[in-house]
Design a protein around this motif. Sequence first.
Motif, short mmCIF file in Angstrom:
data_model
loop_
_atom_site.label_atom_id
_atom_site.label_comp_id
_atom_site.label_asym_id
_atom_site.label_seq_id
_atom_site.Cartn_x
_atom_site.Cartn_y
_atom_site.Cartn_z
N UNK A 297 0.98 -1.19 -0.29
CA UNK A 297 0.18 0.03 0.02
C UNK A 297 0.76 1.26 -0.05
N UNK A 298 0.39 2.40 -0.58
CA UNK A 298 0.91 3.53 -0.40
C UNK A 298 0.78 4.31 0.75
N UNK A 299 1.74 4.30 1.62
CA UNK A 299 1.48 5.13 3.01
C UNK A 299 1.71 6.46 3.20
N UNK A 300 2.95 6.64 2.68
CA UNK A 300 3.12 8.11 2.47
C UNK A 300 3.34 8.60 1.18
N UNK B 122 -4.16 6.77 -0.51
CA UNK B 122 -3.26 6.42 0.65
C UNK B 122 -3.84 5.06 1.53
N UNK B 123 -3.16 4.28 1.73
CA UNK B 123 -3.62 3.18 2.42
C UNK B 123 -4.38 1.87 1.56
N UNK B 124 -4.84 2.34 0.34
CA UNK B 124 -5.44 1.28 -0.27
C UNK B 124 -4.52 0.15 -0.65
N UNK B 125 -5.22 -1.00 -0.63
CA UNK B 125 -4.45 -2.60 -0.81
C UNK B 125 -3.99 -2.25 -2.50
N UNK B 126 -2.96 -2.77 -2.69
CA UNK B 126 -2.25 -2.80 -4.07
C UNK B 126 -2.17 -4.43 -4.47
N UNK B 127 -2.40 -4.57 -5.66
CA UNK B 127 -2.35 -6.08 -6.01
C UNK B 127 -1.12 -6.42 -6.94
N UNK B 128 -0.91 -7.41 -7.09
CA UNK B 128 0.38 -7.93 -8.09
C UNK B 128 -0.34 -8.16 -9.67
N UNK B 129 0.25 -7.33 -10.28
CA UNK B 129 -0.35 -7.62 -11.49
C UNK B 129 -1.43 -6.85 -12.25
N UNK B 130 -2.05 -6.03 -11.11
CA UNK B 130 -3.45 -5.26 -11.44
C UNK B 130 -3.17 -3.90 -10.80
N UNK B 131 -3.19 -2.90 -11.72
CA UNK B 131 -3.17 -1.56 -11.28
C UNK B 131 -4.42 -1.04 -10.38
N UNK B 132 -3.97 -0.55 -9.38
CA UNK B 132 -5.09 0.25 -8.32
C UNK B 132 -4.94 1.73 -8.78
N UNK B 133 -5.90 2.24 -9.18
CA UNK B 133 -5.89 3.62 -9.77
C UNK B 133 -6.59 4.38 -8.69
N UNK C 227 6.66 11.71 -4.45
CA UNK C 227 7.55 10.71 -3.65
C UNK C 227 6.66 9.83 -2.93
N UNK C 228 6.43 8.30 -3.26
CA UNK C 228 5.82 7.34 -2.75
C UNK C 228 6.23 6.45 -1.86
N UNK C 229 5.79 6.09 -0.58
CA UNK C 229 6.66 5.09 0.15
C UNK C 229 5.58 4.17 0.83
N UNK C 230 6.14 2.95 0.91
CA UNK C 230 5.33 1.97 1.31
C UNK C 230 5.48 1.59 2.80
N UNK D 141 -13.89 15.72 -7.11
CA UNK D 141 -14.21 14.74 -6.25
C UNK D 141 -13.40 13.62 -6.13
N UNK D 142 -12.59 13.27 -4.93
CA UNK D 142 -11.69 12.25 -4.70
C UNK D 142 -12.52 10.96 -4.63
N UNK D 143 -12.49 10.20 -5.72
CA UNK D 143 -13.18 8.87 -5.74
C UNK D 143 -12.57 7.85 -5.26
N UNK D 144 -12.99 6.74 -4.60
CA UNK D 144 -12.53 5.53 -4.04
C UNK D 144 -11.30 4.84 -5.14
N UNK D 145 -10.27 4.19 -4.64
CA UNK D 145 -9.54 3.78 -5.45
C UNK D 145 -10.21 2.35 -6.37
#
Length: 185
Positions: free
Chosen positions: A92-95, A116-127, A146-149, A176-180
């Motif tokens: 997840x992108x934490x910072x 921020x904090x959204x779960x990331x997957x292998x092989x599938x982009x989370x936008x 700058x993205x930190x995990x 509007x900030x939409x959910x990832x």
Amino acid sequence: MNRAAPWAIGAALVLAAGAAVALTPPDIALSQAFYLRGGVGDAVTGRTLIAQVRDASFTERVTAGGGDWEADGNWLVVTVAASAPQTEVDAAVIIAAMQIGDRTFHASERARDSLLGAALRVGTDTVGMLAFELPADVDAGDAELRLITSYSTPQLDDVVVLPLSLDDLPSKTEIEITPPEWEGF
């Protein structure tokens, strides 16, 4: 051996010692992060994160949660596609920090639908979107996202750095900030 030889050897040793001191990295270099940079629009791959800037806009107002939260000001909203390169454990992108010149701005945590904090997957982009509240005078120039995990400052770990030109970015009245979302689903 003539009388000048010892002086020449001594001077050479002093110069060599000075060069060694000048070339020796500072103690902080033993635990610094590794900055992995790409070009504008490129995907950057690190040990724990793959990320790419998809879009960026300035806005006077951000909203989130279907209108449950809103804030006025000078906002920079960046849409990022991110995924995990090898494992989904703690992926997840934490910072998220925006470096503009010598100033650093962190992504707002008030917009709970951000990346921020959204779960990331292998092989599938989370936008998802990141919102940065900036001072009124910041509206142009070069920036680095700058993205930190991890929560702590990365020590001997990588930081994904995505360049961004703030010049000529579009300006919208409201975003509007939409959910990832997972891309393709």
